[in-house]
Design a protein around this motif. Structure first.
Motif, PDB file in Angstrom:
ATOM      1  N   ARG A  63     152.980  27.139  96.862  1.00 29.89           N
ATOM      2  CA  ARG A  63     151.878  27.379  95.921  1.00 29.89           C
ATOM      3  C   ARG A  63     150.771  26.332  96.091  1.00 29.89           C
ATOM      4  NH1 ARG A  63     152.511  26.248  91.154  1.00 29.89           N
ATOM      5  NH2 ARG A  63     154.376  24.917  91.201  1.00 29.89           N
ATOM      6  N   PHE A  64     151.126  25.237  96.685  1.00 32.07           N
ATOM      7  CA  PHE A  64     150.154  24.163  96.937  1.00 32.07           C
ATOM      8  C   PHE A  64     149.622  24.318  98.363  1.00 32.07           C
ATOM      9  CE2 PHE A  64     150.752  21.333  93.301  1.00 32.07           C
ATOM     10  CZ  PHE A  64     151.930  21.834  92.768  1.00 32.07           C
ATOM     11  N   SER A  65     148.334  24.445  98.481  1.00 33.50           N
ATOM     12  CA  SER A  65     147.735  24.588  99.803  1.00 33.50           C
ATOM     13  C   SER A  65     146.416  23.833  99.850  1.00 33.50           C
ATOM     14  CB  SER A  65     147.502  26.063 100.143  1.00 33.50           C
ATOM     15  OG  SER A  65     146.580  26.634  99.225  1.00 33.50           O
ATOM     16  N   GLY A  66     145.908  23.676 101.026  1.00 33.48           N
ATOM     17  CA  GLY A  66     144.645  22.959 101.150  1.00 33.48           C
ATOM     18  C   GLY A  66     143.911  23.380 102.406  1.00 33.48           C
ATOM     19  N   ARG A  67     142.736  22.833 102.543  1.00 31.87           N
ATOM     20  CA  ARG A  67     141.979  23.039 103.770  1.00 31.87           C
ATOM     21  C   ARG A  67     140.933  21.942 103.899  1.00 31.87           C
ATOM     22  NH1 ARG A  67     137.976  28.238 102.746  1.00 31.87           N
ATOM     23  NH2 ARG A  67     137.342  27.755 100.607  1.00 31.87           N
ATOM     24  N   GLN A  68     140.420  21.805 105.101  1.00 25.39           N
ATOM     25  CA  GLN A  68     139.367  20.832 105.347  1.00 25.39           C
ATOM     26  C   GLN A  68     138.253  21.520 106.108  1.00 25.39           C
ATOM     27  OE1 GLN A  68     140.207  17.538 108.045  1.00 25.39           O
ATOM     28  NE2 GLN A  68     138.999  16.156 106.780  1.00 25.39           N
ATOM     29  N   PHE A  69     137.043  21.195 105.751  1.00 23.14           N
ATOM     30  CA  PHE A  69     135.875  21.808 106.365  1.00 23.14           C
ATOM     31  C   PHE A  69     135.336  20.925 107.488  1.00 23.14           C
ATOM     32  CE2 PHE A  69     135.733  25.090 103.240  1.00 23.14           C
ATOM     33  CZ  PHE A  69     136.229  24.510 102.086  1.00 23.14           C
ATOM     34  N   SER A  70     134.395  21.451 108.220  1.00 25.75           N
ATOM     35  CA  SER A  70     133.862  20.733 109.386  1.00 25.75           C
ATOM     36  C   SER A  70     133.157  19.430 108.986  1.00 25.75           C
ATOM     37  CB  SER A  70     132.909  21.628 110.171  1.00 25.75           C
ATOM     38  OG  SER A  70     131.843  22.060 109.351  1.00 25.75           O
ATOM     39  N   ASN A  71     132.718  19.332 107.746  1.00 24.49           N
ATOM     40  CA  ASN A  71     132.072  18.086 107.293  1.00 24.49           C
ATOM     41  C   ASN A  71     133.077  17.125 106.672  1.00 24.49           C
ATOM     42  OD1 ASN A  71     132.646  19.383 104.920  1.00 24.49           O
ATOM     43  ND2 ASN A  71     130.560  19.374 104.116  1.00 24.49           N
ATOM     44  N   SER A  72     134.355  17.395 106.865  1.00 24.74           N
ATOM     45  CA  SER A  72     135.493  16.598 106.384  1.00 24.74           C
ATOM     46  C   SER A  72     135.798  16.772 104.901  1.00 24.74           C
ATOM     47  CB  SER A  72     135.323  15.096 106.693  1.00 24.74           C
ATOM     48  OG  SER A  72     135.345  14.888 108.080  1.00 24.74           O
ATOM     49  N   ARG A  73     134.954  17.457 104.174  1.00 20.51           N
ATOM     50  CA  ARG A  73     135.264  17.744 102.774  1.00 20.51           C
ATOM     51  C   ARG A  73     136.542  18.576 102.712  1.00 20.51           C
ATOM     52  NH1 ARG A  73     134.284  21.335  98.610  1.00 20.51           N
ATOM     53  NH2 ARG A  73     133.406  22.909 100.021  1.00 20.51           N
ATOM     54  N   SER A  74     137.292  18.381 101.651  1.00 19.92           N
ATOM     55  CA  SER A  74     138.580  19.072 101.561  1.00 19.92           C
ATOM     56  C   SER A  74     138.735  19.714 100.187  1.00 19.92           C
ATOM     57  CB  SER A  74     139.720  18.074 101.819  1.00 19.92           C
ATOM     58  OG  SER A  74     140.977  18.686 101.682  1.00 19.92           O
ATOM     59  N   GLU A  75     139.500  20.749 100.150  1.00 18.45           N
ATOM     60  CA  GLU A  75     139.872  21.395  98.899  1.00 18.45           C
ATOM     61  C   GLU A  75     141.378  21.575  98.876  1.00 18.45           C
ATOM     62  OE1 GLU A  75     135.975  24.249  97.937  1.00 18.45           O
ATOM     63  OE2 GLU A  75     137.822  25.137  98.718  1.00 18.45           O
ATOM     64  N   MET A  76     141.947  21.513  97.688  1.00 17.06           N
ATOM     65  CA  MET A  76     143.334  21.918  97.538  1.00 17.06           C
ATOM     66  C   MET A  76     143.413  22.986  96.462  1.00 17.06           C
ATOM     67  SD  MET A  76     145.554  19.100  95.427  1.00 17.06           S
ATOM     68  CE  MET A  76     146.698  20.370  94.904  1.00 17.06           C
ATOM     69  N   ASN A  77     144.332  23.883  96.646  1.00 17.80           N
ATOM     70  CA  ASN A  77     144.493  25.021  95.759  1.00 17.80           C
ATOM     71  C   ASN A  77     145.934  25.055  95.253  1.00 17.80           C
ATOM     72  OD1 ASN A  77     143.321  27.753  94.798  1.00 17.80           O
ATOM     73  ND2 ASN A  77     145.275  28.307  95.702  1.00 17.80           N
ATOM     74  N   VAL A  78     146.071  25.343  93.984  1.00 13.50           N
ATOM     75  CA  VAL A  78     147.405  25.562  93.421  1.00 13.50           C
ATOM     76  C   VAL A  78     147.390  26.942  92.775  1.00 13.50           C
ATOM     77  CG1 VAL A  78     149.242  24.675  91.965  1.00 13.50           C
ATOM     78  CG2 VAL A  78     147.552  23.093  92.907  1.00 13.50           C
ATOM     79  N   SER A  79     148.268  27.797  93.250  1.00 15.64           N
ATOM     80  CA  SER A  79     148.330  29.154  92.693  1.00 15.64           C
ATOM     81  C   SER A  79     149.491  29.248  91.697  1.00 15.64           C
ATOM     82  CB  SER A  79     148.514  30.167  93.827  1.00 15.64           C
ATOM     83  OG  SER A  79     149.729  29.935  94.486  1.00 15.64           O
ATOM     84  N   THR A  80     149.429  30.255  90.860  1.00 12.64           N
ATOM     85  CA  THR A  80     150.482  30.524  89.881  1.00 12.64           C
ATOM     86  C   THR A  80     150.934  29.226  89.203  1.00 12.64           C
ATOM     87  OG1 THR A  80     151.243  32.198  91.465  1.00 12.64           O
ATOM     88  CG2 THR A  80     152.553  31.899  89.492  1.00 12.64           C
TER      89      THR A  80
END
Lengths: 118, 113
Positions: A63-80
């Motif tokens: 349920r915990f996931s993330g990603r990083q963009f080309s400018n190094s900014r990152s997001e994390m997502n938690v579902s449910t």
């Protein structure tokens, strides 16, 4: 030089919802790591991104996931979302990963996003 | 599995006293041992760090002592001040390998005036 910026600072969600947290690393830093901090478990590693690729993952459910963009900014997502997901989520950035000596691998933390799940 | 054990959980010291926080690790591959200081509402901030080829490192009132054979390291805060009141975390990782920091559970330090 601006530090690590995390948005939002506070979030209130209900069980079953999903949430996305954002992290802007220090300018020039390419490695971003995420940690969960709770009173009971302390600081626990979630995952690390470098050059838009997840390099390491902690012992958390899918349920915990993330990603990083080309400018190094990152997001994390938690579902449910579950009640137990209530925590302070911290992002840390470092200049390099594994090379360039210890100094370039120092991790600098943001102030965190306080997530409350009701 | 907790790989870094930190003690004590809380510590109360009088102004001017010495604060000592201890940590023990299990993974002999660790080669970087930072201490972080965290104030309420803030993220952890790097205080001081040591590598295993050095037995002691001092920065101002803060000193890390490192015992490689015992797999232990400690933070000493000399002349403790009320402004030092915070939660302190020891950590460890292997630079060049997994970049994740393994943290101790933290020590809440209170320095009374």
């Amino acid at each position: 030089k601006a530090g690590v910026t995390q948005t939002p600072r506070y979030l209130i969600k209900t069980r079953g919802q999903q949430v996305t947290l954002s992290c802007s690393p220090i300018s020039g830093h390419r490695s971003v790591s995420w940690y969960q901090q709770t009173p009971g478990q302390g600081l626990q590693f979630l995952f690390e991104y470098f050059s838009e690729t997840q390099r390491n993952k902690g012992n958390f459910p899918g349920r915990f996931s993330g990603r990083q963009f080309s400018n190094s900014r990152s997001e994390m997502n938690v579902s449910t979302l579950e009640l137990g997901d209530s925590a302070l989520y911290l992002c840390a950035s470092s200049l390099a990963r594994g090379t360039g000596g210890y100094t370039k691998n120092i991790q600098y933390f943001g102030a965190g996003t306080r997530l409350s799940v009701l | 599995q907790q790989q870094v054990k930190q003690s004590p959980q809380s510590l109360i010291v009088q102004k001017g006293g010495i604060s000592i926080i201890n940590c023990a690790y299990e993974n002999t591959a660790f080669d970087y041992f930072p201490w972080y200081q965290q104030f309420p509402g803030k993220g952890p901030a790097l205080l001081i760090a040591i590598r295993p080829d050095v037995s002691e490192k001092k920065e101002g009132r803060f000193t890390i002592s490192f015992n490689k054979s015992a797999k232990q390291f400690s933070l000493h805060i000399m002349d403790s001040q009320p402004g030092d009141s915070a939660t302190y975390f020891c950590a460890a990782n292997r630079v060049g390998g997994s970049e994740k920091l393994v943290f101790g559970k933290g020590t809440k330090l209170t320095v009374n005036p």
